[in-house]
Design a protein around this motif. Sequence first.
Motif, PDB file in Angstrom:
ATOM      1  N   ILE A 210       0.874  -1.171   0.000  1.00 24.65           N
ATOM      2  CA  ILE A 210       0.000   0.000   0.000  1.00 24.65           C
ATOM      3  C   ILE A 210       0.913   1.224   0.000  1.00 24.65           C
ATOM      4  N   SER A 211       1.315   1.567  -1.197  1.00 21.64           N
ATOM      5  CA  SER A 211       2.306   2.609  -1.447  1.00 21.64           C
ATOM      6  C   SER A 211       1.630   3.966  -1.623  1.00 21.64           C
ATOM      7  N   ARG A 212       2.443   4.980  -1.776  1.00 18.10           N
ATOM      8  CA  ARG A 212       1.917   6.321  -2.027  1.00 18.10           C
ATOM      9  C   ARG A 212       1.022   6.333  -3.269  1.00 18.10           C
ATOM     10  N   GLU A 213       1.463   5.635  -4.307  1.00 20.73           N
ATOM     11  CA  GLU A 213       0.700   5.617  -5.551  1.00 20.73           C
ATOM     12  C   GLU A 213      -0.644   4.914  -5.363  1.00 20.73           C
ATOM     13  N   ARG A 214      -0.652   3.827  -4.617  1.00 18.43           N
ATOM     14  CA  ARG A 214      -1.912   3.104  -4.422  1.00 18.43           C
ATOM     15  C   ARG A 214      -2.834   3.853  -3.477  1.00 18.43           C
ATOM     16  N   ILE A 215      -2.294   4.514  -2.479  1.00 17.90           N
ATOM     17  CA  ILE A 215      -3.141   5.335  -1.605  1.00 17.90           C
ATOM     18  C   ILE A 215      -3.787   6.450  -2.417  1.00 17.90           C
ATOM     19  N   ALA A 216      -3.058   6.990  -3.380  1.00 17.12           N
ATOM     20  CA  ALA A 216      -3.607   8.057  -4.228  1.00 17.12           C
ATOM     21  C   ALA A 216      -4.747   7.547  -5.104  1.00 17.12           C
ATOM     22  N   ARG A 217      -4.792   6.260  -5.370  1.00 12.58           N
ATOM     23  CA  ARG A 217      -5.861   5.683  -6.193  1.00 12.58           C
ATOM     24  C   ARG A 217      -7.152   5.456  -5.406  1.00 12.58           C
ATOM     25  N   MET A 218      -7.087   5.505  -4.089  1.00 10.23           N
ATOM     26  CA  MET A 218      -8.255   5.164  -3.271  1.00 10.23           C
ATOM     27  C   MET A 218      -9.340   6.220  -3.395  1.00 10.23           C
ATOM     28  N   LYS A 219     -10.570   5.804  -3.163  1.00  8.59           N
ATOM     29  CA  LYS A 219     -11.690   6.737  -3.116  1.00  8.59           C
ATOM     30  C   LYS A 219     -11.478   7.754  -1.998  1.00  8.59           C
ATOM     31  N   PRO A 220     -12.002   8.947  -2.140  1.00  5.00           N
ATOM     32  CA  PRO A 220     -11.786   9.975  -1.109  1.00  5.00           C
ATOM     33  C   PRO A 220     -12.363   9.621   0.257  1.00  5.00           C
ATOM     34  N   ASN A 221     -13.363   8.728   0.299  1.00  2.00           N
ATOM     35  CA  ASN A 221     -13.939   8.315   1.580  1.00  2.00           C
ATOM     36  C   ASN A 221     -13.563   6.876   1.956  1.00  2.00           C
ATOM     37  N   ALA A 222     -12.574   6.324   1.284  1.00  2.00           N
ATOM     38  CA  ALA A 222     -12.198   4.937   1.525  1.00  2.00           C
ATOM     39  C   ALA A 222     -11.646   4.751   2.935  1.00  2.00           C
ATOM     40  N   LEU A 223     -11.891   3.572   3.484  1.00  2.00           N
ATOM     41  CA  LEU A 223     -11.371   3.192   4.794  1.00  2.00           C
ATOM     42  C   LEU A 223     -10.335   2.093   4.597  1.00  2.00           C
ATOM     43  N   LEU A 224      -9.197   2.219   5.293  1.00  2.00           N
ATOM     44  CA  LEU A 224      -8.132   1.227   5.218  1.00  2.00           C
ATOM     45  C   LEU A 224      -8.026   0.517   6.562  1.00  2.00           C
ATOM     46  N   ILE A 225      -8.094  -0.812   6.558  1.00  2.00           N
ATOM     47  CA  ILE A 225      -7.984  -1.608   7.777  1.00  2.00           C
ATOM     48  C   ILE A 225      -6.813  -2.560   7.613  1.00  2.00           C
ATOM     49  N   ASN A 226      -5.844  -2.471   8.523  1.00  2.00           N
ATOM     50  CA  ASN A 226      -4.654  -3.325   8.426  1.00  2.00           C
ATOM     51  C   ASN A 226      -4.570  -4.274   9.615  1.00  2.00           C
ATOM     52  N   VAL A 227      -4.764  -5.568   9.341  1.00  2.00           N
ATOM     53  CA  VAL A 227      -4.581  -6.606  10.356  1.00  2.00           C
ATOM     54  C   VAL A 227      -3.518  -7.600   9.886  1.00  2.00           C
ATOM     55  N   SER A 228      -2.666  -7.171   8.953  1.00  2.00           N
ATOM     56  CA  SER A 228      -1.616  -8.062   8.449  1.00  2.00           C
ATOM     57  C   SER A 228      -0.314  -7.799   9.192  1.00  2.00           C
ATOM     58  N   ARG A 229       0.525  -6.941   8.626  1.00  2.00           N
ATOM     59  CA  ARG A 229       1.760  -6.514   9.265  1.00  2.00           C
ATOM     60  C   ARG A 229       2.000  -5.057   8.892  1.00  2.00           C
ATOM     61  N   GLY A 230       2.625  -4.313   9.791  1.00  2.00           N
ATOM     62  CA  GLY A 230       2.815  -2.882   9.588  1.00  2.00           C
ATOM     63  C   GLY A 230       3.520  -2.508   8.302  1.00  2.00           C
ATOM     64  N   PRO A 231       4.636  -3.170   7.951  1.00  2.00           N
ATOM     65  CA  PRO A 231       5.381  -2.754   6.753  1.00  2.00           C
ATOM     66  C   PRO A 231       4.653  -2.939   5.433  1.00  2.00           C
ATOM     67  N   VAL A 232       3.474  -3.551   5.447  1.00  2.00           N
ATOM     68  CA  VAL A 232       2.687  -3.641   4.209  1.00  2.00           C
ATOM     69  C   VAL A 232       2.232  -2.251   3.760  1.00  2.00           C
ATOM     70  N   VAL A 233       2.167  -1.302   4.695  1.00  2.00           N
ATOM     71  CA  VAL A 233       1.690   0.055   4.416  1.00  2.00           C
ATOM     72  C   VAL A 233       2.856   1.038   4.478  1.00  2.00           C
ATOM     73  N   ASP A 234       2.888   1.964   3.550  1.00  2.00           N
ATOM     74  CA  ASP A 234       3.821   3.092   3.595  1.00  2.00           C
ATOM     75  C   ASP A 234       3.268   4.108   4.589  1.00  2.00           C
ATOM     76  N   ASP A 235       3.829   4.137   5.797  1.00  2.00           N
ATOM     77  CA  ASP A 235       3.294   4.988   6.856  1.00  2.00           C
ATOM     78  C   ASP A 235       3.308   6.460   6.483  1.00  2.00           C
ATOM     79  N   GLU A 236       4.401   6.925   5.925  1.00  2.00           N
ATOM     80  CA  GLU A 236       4.493   8.352   5.577  1.00  2.00           C
ATOM     81  C   GLU A 236       3.402   8.753   4.595  1.00  2.00           C
ATOM     82  N   ALA A 237       3.160   7.911   3.620  1.00  2.00           N
ATOM     83  CA  ALA A 237       2.138   8.221   2.620  1.00  2.00           C
ATOM     84  C   ALA A 237       0.746   8.196   3.239  1.00  2.00           C
TER      85      ALA A 237
END
Length: 326
Positions: A210-237
């Motif tokens: 879940i990179s900066r580019e993929r976060i930019a593709r999300m709907k403006p009201n999208a909800l992200l739920i992470n129950v996998s592992r932290g590094p799957v998500v780009d925290d800064e983005a």
Amino acid sequence: MRKILSTHPLHPRATKMLAGAGRLAIASALDPKTLTAEARDADIVIVRAPLPPELFAGATSLRAAIRHGAGLDMIPVEAATAAGVLVANVPAVNARSVAEHVMFAALALSRRFRIMDRDLRAKGWLAGREHANSTSELAGKTIGIVGLGAVGQAVGHIAAHGFDLNVVATTRSLRPVPERVGFLSIDALVEQSDIIVLCCPLTDETRGLISRERIARMKPNALLINVSRGPVVDDEALIEALQKGRIGGAALDVFSTQPLPSNHPYFGFDNVIVTPHMAGITEESMMRMGVGAAGEALLVLAGKLPVNLRNPDVIEHYRRRFPING
């Protein structure tokens, strides 16, 4: 007497199972030096905290490292294999617990529970009730599941049959997609989903998925739920997107650094739910994981291989260390 070292206390039922098989010891601390020292004379290590690779070099009696749960990222599998140590886990037993947590998080975000509860307590009834005007139902929305293992399938089942959500998923597996689940690529999934749930393992492929580019593709009201592992998500983005209001919110149970520092930016958002890596922990799941890990330990101590052996290429080396009739 054989020594079974567990990084954490086990469920009473698991402790009772192991009572006749050896001496159960609980690690006095979880730092690499302590774990390495206390595992030196262990026959089995039951794992709920990261093991250092050096632990395996000095543990000449060690037969198996058994994960109390599913994820193997806490066990350096290559180091264990090189040392002739079996690696096993207890898959799927906390899937229902994690899936229920996902739905709790989706509901709490959709109903703006954090800010409603805060304002109700601080400002009164009407201030809390005002937030209801901007909440939403789950039914009819699209939930996108990244990873269709046991957790992902449990999430999909509850979402489709319990909340009438449209379910789509992306998975690296070629297994048939469950009923009422559509398959999408990861990019199409993040574009089309109202709720994105991460329940994939941490691998080289999923790190930073879940990179900066993929976060930019999300709907403006999208909800992200992470129950996998932290590094799957780009925290800064993700933090930047939350600051700029580009997504609807997030529920995060896992983080690149754990424990999460108390001054972390995630704590500052009303539309972010932070939980301390507890999605899979319930009384029921702890019993199932403990009993499963204890059962695998008993098999190994009886000279058998674990049911859920995860490094089968170690068997020849392991049998040289511990002959069947030895």
